[in-house]
Write a protein that holds these residues in place. Structure first.
Motif, PDB file in Angstrom:
ATOM      1  N   PHE A  96      40.436 -13.527   8.813  1.00 16.71           N
ATOM      2  CA  PHE A  96      39.303 -13.060   8.030  1.00 16.71           C
ATOM      3  C   PHE A  96      39.047 -13.946   6.812  1.00 16.71           C
ATOM      4  CE2 PHE A  96      41.530  -9.588  10.133  1.00 16.71           C
ATOM      5  CZ  PHE A  96      40.548  -9.249  11.063  1.00 16.71           C
ATOM      6  N   LYS A  97      39.571 -15.162   6.861  1.00 21.42           N
ATOM      7  CA  LYS A  97      39.238 -16.164   5.866  1.00 21.42           C
ATOM      8  C   LYS A  97      38.105 -17.033   6.411  1.00 21.42           C
ATOM      9  CE  LYS A  97      43.867 -16.498   3.826  1.00 21.42           C
ATOM     10  NZ  LYS A  97      45.035 -17.396   3.572  1.00 21.42           N
ATOM     11  N   SER A  98      37.108 -17.261   5.608  1.00 16.76           N
ATOM     12  CA  SER A  98      35.958 -18.025   6.067  1.00 16.76           C
ATOM     13  C   SER A  98      36.372 -19.416   6.549  1.00 16.76           C
ATOM     14  CB  SER A  98      34.924 -18.146   4.952  1.00 16.76           C
ATOM     15  OG  SER A  98      34.395 -16.877   4.636  1.00 16.76           O
ATOM     16  N   ALA A  99      35.892 -19.781   7.732  1.00 12.71           N
ATOM     17  CA  ALA A  99      36.166 -21.101   8.318  1.00 12.71           C
ATOM     18  C   ALA A  99      34.873 -21.900   8.281  1.00 12.71           C
ATOM     19  CB  ALA A  99      36.677 -20.941   9.750  1.00 12.71           C
ATOM     20  N   ILE A 100      34.613 -22.521   7.139  1.00 12.30           N
ATOM     21  CA  ILE A 100      33.313 -23.161   6.928  1.00 12.30           C
ATOM     22  C   ILE A 100      33.253 -24.582   7.466  1.00 12.30           C
ATOM     23  CG2 ILE A 100      32.775 -21.712   4.943  1.00 12.30           C
ATOM     24  CD1 ILE A 100      33.572 -24.032   3.139  1.00 12.30           C
TER      25      ILE A 100
ATOM     26  N   ASN B 129      32.214 -16.597   8.576  1.00 10.75           N
ATOM     27  CA  ASN B 129      32.011 -16.782   7.129  1.00 10.75           C
ATOM     28  C   ASN B 129      31.668 -15.429   6.517  1.00 10.75           C
ATOM     29  OD1 ASN B 129      31.399 -17.495   4.540  1.00 10.75           O
ATOM     30  ND2 ASN B 129      29.741 -18.917   5.051  1.00 10.75           N
ATOM     31  N   TRP B 130      32.625 -14.886   5.734  1.00  6.75           N
ATOM     32  CA  TRP B 130      32.447 -13.574   5.117  1.00  6.75           C
ATOM     33  C   TRP B 130      32.090 -13.692   3.636  1.00  6.75           C
ATOM     34  CZ3 TRP B 130      36.093 -14.741   8.764  1.00  6.75           C
ATOM     35  CH2 TRP B 130      36.031 -14.009   9.959  1.00  6.75           C
ATOM     36  N   ASP B 131      31.900 -14.911   3.155  1.00  3.61           N
ATOM     37  CA  ASP B 131      31.492 -15.132   1.764  1.00  3.61           C
ATOM     38  C   ASP B 131      29.974 -15.248   1.752  1.00  3.61           C
ATOM     39  OD1 ASP B 131      34.199 -15.270   0.897  1.00  3.61           O
ATOM     40  OD2 ASP B 131      34.291 -17.317   1.677  1.00  3.61           O
TER      41      ASP B 131
ATOM     42  N   HIS C 288      30.891 -10.476  -0.963  1.00  4.68           N
ATOM     43  CA  HIS C 288      31.620 -10.710   0.279  1.00  4.68           C
ATOM     44  C   HIS C 288      31.325  -9.599   1.278  1.00  4.68           C
ATOM     45  CE1 HIS C 288      33.940 -13.858  -1.731  1.00  4.68           C
ATOM     46  NE2 HIS C 288      34.080 -13.020  -2.747  1.00  4.68           N
ATOM     47  N   SER C 289      31.453  -9.924   2.548  1.00  7.44           N
ATOM     48  CA  SER C 289      31.210  -8.944   3.598  1.00  7.44           C
ATOM     49  C   SER C 289      32.232  -7.818   3.507  1.00  7.44           C
ATOM     50  CB  SER C 289      31.296  -9.607   4.965  1.00  7.44           C
ATOM     51  OG  SER C 289      31.284  -8.625   5.993  1.00  7.44           O
ATOM     52  N   PRO C 290      31.773  -6.548   3.559  1.00  9.72           N
ATOM     53  CA  PRO C 290      32.721  -5.427   3.525  1.00  9.72           C
ATOM     54  C   PRO C 290      33.367  -5.164   4.881  1.00  9.72           C
ATOM     55  CG  PRO C 290      30.487  -4.588   3.656  1.00  9.72           C
ATOM     56  CD  PRO C 290      30.375  -6.089   3.544  1.00  9.72           C
TER      57      PRO C 290
ATOM     58  N   PHE D 186      28.881 -14.218   8.886  1.00 10.98           N
ATOM     59  CA  PHE D 186      27.874 -15.079   9.503  1.00 10.98           C
ATOM     60  C   PHE D 186      28.456 -15.730  10.757  1.00 10.98           C
ATOM     61  CE2 PHE D 186      26.397 -15.335   4.943  1.00 10.98           C
ATOM     62  CZ  PHE D 186      25.331 -14.472   5.142  1.00 10.98           C
ATOM     63  N   GLY D 187      27.616 -15.830  11.790  1.00 11.14           N
ATOM     64  CA  GLY D 187      28.083 -16.267  13.097  1.00 11.14           C
ATOM     65  C   GLY D 187      28.246 -17.771  13.230  1.00 11.14           C
TER      66      GLY D 187
END
Length: 311
Positions: free
Chosen positions: A30-34, A64-66, A72-74, A80-81
């Motif tokens: 659940f860490k954003s992989a940008i 991407n939950w930021d 941040h996404s709850p 984001f896909g």
């Protein structure tokens, strides 16, 4: 000889050797992989890939939950896909992973609509993405669809001719609440992916959110779609979370054979995914799905996913 053990130390030992399941690294999911990757060759370990393995595999999911700044996404579901591609050729694999667009909101499933790569979500809204560059092209347009679609399954079935068979939740007109409801099982042919053809419909006072649905294959007497109507109502939210769950068996010939839909009321439960559906004999349908006491989306709340004791 009889051996006697002290119970308390054994209990303490059991506590020490049976901690919470070891899920080291789970929260990294659940860490954003940008970072984006394009055509990177993958190193293979173990046995070589078979000669016949030649093609492309696509997948998608939130990455991407930021959202914006400190927001941040709850939920783990609303990141984001990102679209991923594995190309299998000549015994090797190349991997690509990209965000098709900024703030890309499609993240549930992929489907090839003829030559078009569609990214699906829980609405009857598909995003077309270029198969080579993985860049967003356009939202796909649909014609011939009745009513207003307020939801749709992101887990379609593939028919023998390659057609897409999906389920959408529809509102028809306006009444005491937000319209009469309808479940519509529909087909999109690969040669005309924008033309909706309803195969089977069922009108209901309140139409439920259905993330997936079941389908029998080669059932004696004709096939059925299996729709589990949980108490989450797209057109009547005030009535949601009360009452029981109903299963509808809808004939896949839109009633032209004279067969009528059959419904069975069960207890109060929620679900997300079907695992299997089949007919063991004439007049009988078996379906497997995961059932839960609360709406399945709650377990994807970030407060749950990032708390080892809760998850």
């Amino acid at each position: 000889m009889l051996k006697v053990f002290k119970l308390v130390p054994l209990i303490c030992l059991a506590c020490e050797v049976n901690p919470l399941p070891d899920d080291v690294g789970y929260e990294d999911l659940f860490k954003s992989a940008i970072d984006e990757i394009e055509n990177a060759p993958l190193n293979l370990t173990g046995q070589a890939l078979p000669d016949w393995l030649d093609g492309v595999f696509f997948a998608t999911g939130p990455a991407n939950w930021d959202w914006i700044g400190p927001i941040h996404s709850p939920s783990a579901l609303t990141g984001f896909g990102k679209v991923h591609k594995w190309e299998f050729h000549n015994g090797g694999i190349k991997f690509s992973s990209k965000f098709p667009a900024k703030f890309f909101g499609y993240n549930v499933n992929t489907w090839l609509m003829g030559e078009k790569l569609a990214i699906l979500t829980d609405m009857m809204q598909f995003a077309e993405v270029d198969k080579d560059s993985l860049k967003f092209v356009d939202d796909m347009k649909f014609t011939n669809a009745t009513g207003l679609a307020v939801g749709g399954s992101a887990h379609p079935h593939c028919l023998d001719d390659g057609s897409y068979l999906g389920l959408r939740e529809v509102v028809l007109g306006l009444k005491s609440h937000i319209g009469q409801g309808r479940f519509a099982v529909y087909k999109l042919h690969p040669e005309k992916p924008g033309v909706v053809q309803d195969i089977a419909t069922l009108d209901v006072p309140d139409v439920s959110y259905a993330h997936s649905f079941g389908l029998t294959k080669d059932m004696s007497g004709g096939d059925y779609s299996v729709i589990v109507a949980q108490p989450i109502y797209m057109n009547n939210p005030l009535a949601s979370f009360k009452g029981n769950t109903t299963v509808h068996f809808v004939p896949m010939d839109s009633g032209t054979s004279g067969r009528q839909a059959k419904s069975i009321e069960l207890d109060h439960f929620y679900f997300g995914h079907f695992a299997n559906t089949f007919s063991p004999s004439a007049g009988k349908v078996v379906f497997d799905l995961e059932r839960e006491a609360t709406i399945y989306a709650t377990r994807y709340n970030m407060a749950v996913e990032l708390n080892k004791a809760k998850r």
